[in-house]
Design an enzyme around this catalytic site. Structure first.
Site, short mmCIF file in Angstrom:
data_model
loop_
_atom_site.label_atom_id
_atom_site.label_comp_id
_atom_site.label_asym_id
_atom_site.label_seq_id
_atom_site.Cartn_x
_atom_site.Cartn_y
_atom_site.Cartn_z
N ASP A 97 -1.66 -1.87 -9.83
CA ASP A 97 -1.91 -3.26 -9.46
C ASP A 97 -1.87 -4.11 -10.71
O ASP A 97 -2.51 -3.78 -11.72
CB ASP A 97 -3.29 -3.41 -8.80
CG ASP A 97 -3.29 -2.99 -7.34
OD1 ASP A 97 -2.20 -2.72 -6.80
OD2 ASP A 97 -4.38 -2.93 -6.74
N GLU B 164 0.82 -1.22 0.00
CA GLU B 164 0.00 0.00 0.00
C GLU B 164 0.85 1.26 0.00
O GLU B 164 0.40 2.33 0.42
CB GLU B 164 -0.95 0.01 1.19
CG GLU B 164 -1.76 -1.26 1.37
CD GLU B 164 -2.66 -1.59 0.19
OE1 GLU B 164 -2.77 -0.77 -0.73
OE2 GLU B 164 -3.26 -2.68 0.19
#
Length: 585
Positions: free
Chosen positions: A392, A195
């Protein structure tokens, strides 16, 4: 075109592949189907287009992070068997759809169903024949040939800024690095911060009282990476430049958007930091002890918006496959976006023959934007800059079906550029070494730029339990010492449960409501296993042998939760290079 040997700028396109440990923990709607879906729609198509580029004479030069827990799963025999079954089932359901559509006289939809059958048949053939059930090997070979760079991460994608003990941060990083060495046969150079979560060295205290953790001087995340010989990591732009964090998940999770509207009133926006730019790599050294600094890259917000955003970016193109509308029971998708604002009932049938032109146009726009940003930086700074574009990996293929082909088009078009080159992150640092030292603040790429997504009123209970388990794990590791035998075996499995318990996915899924029940159940399962094993470990450490039923229980945990064969209790017993009195504020 002849390639400029001294480019005026570089593109570092970074993909981050991760899924939590789901093997042996259910299949549908949550569980191994997630892993199989991501493998079929993202990981395998990405390997396919990267190898196709190589065969066409291109060197893709992307950086891809594959988290250790993802690699451990993709390399497991359980996954291989489950994946083959999954692909066969998807082919069967596509053929059933095709027959249904033909009975209804809908030949266009029938051809789409036939295409899905071919898609999964190709995946099955590639997985078994070309890759010999080893999808990780496809990426390892690309790296061995110098075409890509594979990054590592913390073992189970733990959110490092909130981990309660330095020993546990150390164990997450070292376990991840050792797993990488075993799986890829070399030392990693880049590290994906889960993250993009970073914390410098300072006197840290738990975020709420009565945890058993006393405020103490904590090492910076960068220190743990540097001790393992890592070269760089990536952060969000607001940590360098200040201002409001853009976030990356709000558009994909409606519940998160609603919750954020309530919480955002409490957000503190950092003031803009003058004299910084997202188009250079920097150095950080938060210890104050004169350690060797680490380089860090900064996520570029302009290119990020184009790929992350369904509303403003390429995935929202009306001709692309609609992610959210599926035909059940097979779950195949037959409709196009039509409009990002359109109700699902208004979605029109997908037209694959219209897609490639849109892919090429979007790739042209992306490459043009990269050129504009880098040439402007060259004009202003006089040195080659870098556009660091992290996404991602599952965004390409799974969320945005055409994403892998867009990536291939970007690589081809970048190869034709005379002024800008595509390189891996480590190659950029070799060409343009980071030279400016910067004191990074704490934060992430989550909504608000801090810890809210992972620590809030819905997830606080998980952290209370985690902190208790971390303290208990340290005591067990210290008591174990160099002892072998049954006690070591139990402690090692106990620590595997802690690693899985520390996965940031559980808090993320709870906050977004995307699979809240599953996440709460999984956290509770690992918590129960940890506490049960901790009791058995204390018994074994006292010299009392495990009973027959207790050994059977241990074996069940070992079979169910089996990643990371090499878990080293000494990493939990003490910090290898403890913080001194520097940076106490």
């Amino acid at each position: 075109m002849s390639k400029d040997t001294n480019p005026k700028g570089y593109l570092c396109l970074v993909l981050h592949g991760h899924l939590p440990y789901v093997v042996s923990h259910g299949s549908w709607p949550h569980g191994t189907d997630w892993l199989c879906e991501a493998a079929a729609e993202s990981y395998l198509p990405l390997a396919r287009v990267l190898w196709r580029l190589v065969e066409q004479g291109f060197s893709p030069k992307i950086s891809i992070g594959l988290t250790p827990v993802l690699v451990e799963q993709l390399r497991s025999a359980d996954f291989a068997a489950e994946f083959r079954h999954y692909l066969a089932h998807k082919q069967e359901s596509a053929h059933a759809d095709m027959r249904d559509f033909r009975r209804q006289g809908d030949e266009r939809a029938a051809r789409l169903a036939e295409g899905w059958g071919a898609f999964y048949q190709q995946a099955a053939e590639e997985f078994s024949s070309r890759w010999q059930d080893d999808l990780v090997g496809a990426f390892r070979s690309l790296q061995d040939l110098g075409h890509i760079e594979v990054l590592t991460s913390s073992a189970t994608h733990a959110y490092l800024p909130l981990i309660g003990l330095d020993e546990c941060v150390q164990a997450q990083v070292r376990t991840g690095v050792e797993s990488y060495r075993r799986q890829f046969g070399r030392d990693p150079r880049g590290f994906w911060l889960p993250e993009c979560g970073y914390r410098p060295r300072y006197r840290w205290g738990p975020p709420f009282p009565q945890t058993g953790l006393a405020p103490s001087l904590r090492k910076g995340v960068d220190e743990f990476l540097g001790e393992q010989g890592l070269h760089y990591f990536i952060v969000d732009s607001h940590l360098l430049e200040g201002g409001e964090a853009l976030g990356v998940y709000r558009e994909r999770f409606e519940a998160l958007a609603r919750l954020w509207r309530v919480f955002s009133a409490q957000q503190r926006v950092r003031e803009k930091v003058e004299g910084t730019t997202a188009y250079e790599a920097y150095l950080v050294e938060s210890s104050g002890e004169g350690k060797a600094p680490l380089a860090f890259f900064v996520r570029d917000p302009r290119t990020g918006l184009q790929v992350w955003s369904r509303e403003h970016g390429y995935p929202g193109d009306g001709w692309y496959l609609e992610f959210h509308k599926k035909r059940f029971p097979g779950g195949h998708r037959y409709w196009r976006v039509t409009s990002s604002q359109a109700d699902l009932g208004a979605k029109e049938l997908y037209e694959p023959e219209r897609v490639q032109a849109r892919v090429e146009e979007n790739a042209d726009h992306f490459v043009s934007l990269v050129h504009d940003l880098l040439l402007r930086h060259w004009d202003e700074a006089g040195i080659p800059g870098v556009v660091c574009a992290p996404y991602d990996a599952e965004l390409l293929g799974h969320w945005w079906f055409e994403g892998p082909e867009w990536l291939a088009a970007v690589v081809r078009k970048m190869a034709a550029s005379e002024q800008v080159a595509m390189v891996t992150c480590d190659e950029y640092l070799e060409n343009v070494p980071a030279a400016r030292l910067f004191a990074l603040p704490e934060g992430s790429w989550g909504e608000g730029g801090f810890h809210w997504v992972w620590l809030n009123e819905w997830t606080e209970w998980t952290w209370r339990h985690l902190y208790e388990c971390e303290l208990k794990a340290r005591r067990l590791a210290q008591a174990l010492g160099e002892r072998q035998g049954e006690a070591r075996r139990v402690v090692e499995q106990c620590l595997r449960e802690l690693l899985l318990l520390e996965s940031s996915d559980w808090q993320f899924l709870i906050t977004t409501w995307s699979a809240r029940d599953y996440a709460e159940s999984r956290f509770s399962e690992h918590l129960e296993a940890f506490n049960r094993l901790a009791g058995l470990a204390e018994q074994a450490l006292s010299g009392k042998a495990l009973s027959g039923p207790e050994r059977e229980q241990l074996e069940l945990y070992e079979q169910r939760d089996a990643p990371f064969a090499q878990v080293d209790p000494t990493w939990y017993a003490r910090v290898a290079f403890p913080a001194t009195g520097a940076r106490t504020g």
